[in-house]
Design a protein around this motif. Structure first.
Motif, short mmCIF file in Angstrom:
data_model
loop_
_atom_site.label_atom_id
_atom_site.label_comp_id
_atom_site.label_asym_id
_atom_site.label_seq_id
_atom_site.Cartn_x
_atom_site.Cartn_y
_atom_site.Cartn_z
N LYS A 162 12.24 9.98 -0.83
CA LYS A 162 12.08 9.49 0.55
C LYS A 162 10.66 8.99 0.82
O LYS A 162 10.44 8.22 1.75
CB LYS A 162 12.41 10.60 1.54
CG LYS A 162 13.87 11.03 1.47
CD LYS A 162 14.14 12.16 2.42
CE LYS A 162 15.61 12.54 2.38
NZ LYS A 162 15.90 13.71 3.21
N GLN A 163 9.71 9.46 0.00
CA GLN A 163 8.31 9.05 0.18
C GLN A 163 7.71 8.70 -1.18
O GLN A 163 8.07 9.29 -2.20
CB GLN A 163 7.51 10.17 0.85
CG GLN A 163 8.01 10.49 2.26
CD GLN A 163 7.24 11.64 2.88
OE1 GLN A 163 6.91 12.61 2.21
NE2 GLN A 163 6.95 11.53 4.17
N ASP A 164 6.78 7.78 -1.16
CA ASP A 164 6.20 7.24 -2.38
C ASP A 164 5.63 8.32 -3.30
O ASP A 164 5.80 8.26 -4.52
CB ASP A 164 5.08 6.25 -2.00
CG ASP A 164 4.52 5.55 -3.21
OD1 ASP A 164 5.09 4.51 -3.60
OD2 ASP A 164 3.54 6.06 -3.80
N HIS A 165 5.00 9.34 -2.74
CA HIS A 165 4.34 10.36 -3.58
C HIS A 165 5.34 11.21 -4.37
O HIS A 165 4.94 11.94 -5.29
CB HIS A 165 3.45 11.26 -2.72
CG HIS A 165 4.21 12.16 -1.78
ND1 HIS A 165 4.75 13.36 -2.18
CD2 HIS A 165 4.53 12.02 -0.47
CE1 HIS A 165 5.37 13.93 -1.16
NE2 HIS A 165 5.25 13.14 -0.10
#
Length: 312
Positions: free
Chosen positions: A153-156
């Motif tokens: 859900k998030q780049d990291h």
């Protein structure tokens, strides 16, 4: 008949396979068959090589069960078995190859790329960032029951998701996340005469249909038949049969879809050895048309025996 049931195995789906095997053995015994139960391990192949049975019922899931390897051994030993052969099993297990076959036959798939782990996590992550925007799915190319799967859900999260997937397979599949309703369609029948059973909608208690949702008591709700319009039902059943046939599956399979926000079915995968506990999805659908669990297992045996006679 004298029937050997292979169950357990060494994949991450071992616990599910133990339950599947227990259910199959009981059903076969209820029909009067002589049953030999084998907790399969690749380190004990002599148990298979020395088998003297009329038929093998494969109750394995995941690697060494669903990927064509055990089917190959049984073929070399000329022991008939229930279900799909080597090629269909291997193709269905290889999500990338299967998706190519589905797309070439006009069945809608999610956009995806596959990556060899040899490229290295850093290089893969760089390419993923170029071609995908969260949310998207990272998973092993050949694994079942959502093992090793992450919804990014998030780049990291990308590197961690890739690291998790590579623990299960040397090829990683990245595909767009399709938001929608989870559906599955069981398929059964002789080759060329298959029928689709009632469509099931799966409502997971967790955010998505993960391992716990599939196998823990109360982890998901099954709605049979799915509450969708007739046109969509027919389309999914037709596409399920087409996917089953184009992979070359035999006797039975279960085909998973998501109905996206445009109310279109997007195929996820074909399971050549779906969970077959008495409370699994396939038996739930069969029950809707009046087939008990024991009757369903017996139908698989009869279909396999009939396919065997056809090829002799």
């Amino acid at each position: 008949m004298k029937i050997a049931v292979l169950y357990g195995g060494t994949s991450g789906e071992r616990e599910v396979s133990l339950s599947t095997g227990k259910g199959i053995i009981q059903a076969l015994e209820n029909y009067g068959h002589e049953v030999v139960g084998i907790d399969f391990s690749p380190e004990r192949l002599e148990e298979i090589i020395q088998l003297k049975v009329d038929l093998v019922f494969i109750g394995l899931h995941g690697k060494y069960g669903e990927d064509g390897k055990i089917q190959s051994l049984l073929d070399m030993l000329e022991i008939p078995y229930v279900g799909s052969g080597v090629l269909a099993s291997a193709l269905a297990m290889d999500k990338t190859k299967a998706k190519q076959i589905f797309a070439s036959n006009g069945i809608q798939i999610a956009k995806s790329n596959s990556y060899s782990a040899d490229l290295g996590i850093t290089a893969i992550a760089e390419d993923v960032r170029k071609h995908f925007t969260p949310p998207f799915v990272v998973k092993p190319n050949q694994e079942g029951s959502t093992l090793g799967l992450t919804i990014v859900k998030q780049d990291h999260q990308i590197e961690n998701a890739l690291e998790l997937a590579v623990k299960s397979d040397s090829t990683i599949l990245v595909e767009e996340y399709v938001k929608g309703r989870e559906m599955t369609v069981p398929v059964i029948g002789r080759q060329g005469e298959e029928q689709a059973l009632p469509v099931i909608e799966i409502i997971p208690k967790n955010e998505y249909y993960d391992f716990d949702s599939k196998y823990k008591p109360g982890g998901s709700e099954h709605i049979v038949p799915a509450e969708i319009d007739q046109d969509l039902t027919v389309r999914m059943q037709e596409e399920a049969i087409l996917a089953h046939q184009e992979l070359g599956c035999k006797v039975y399979s279960r085909v998973d879809f998501i109905i996206n926000e445009q109310n279109e079915p997007v195929i996820l995968e074909v399971n050549t050895l779906p969970g077959m506990t008495p409370t699994s999805l396939f038996p739930d659908s069969a029950q809707e048309i009046g087939w008990s669990y024991d009757e369903l297992i017996q139908k698989f045996v009869e279909l396999s025996a009939s396919e065997q006679r056809k090829t002799v």
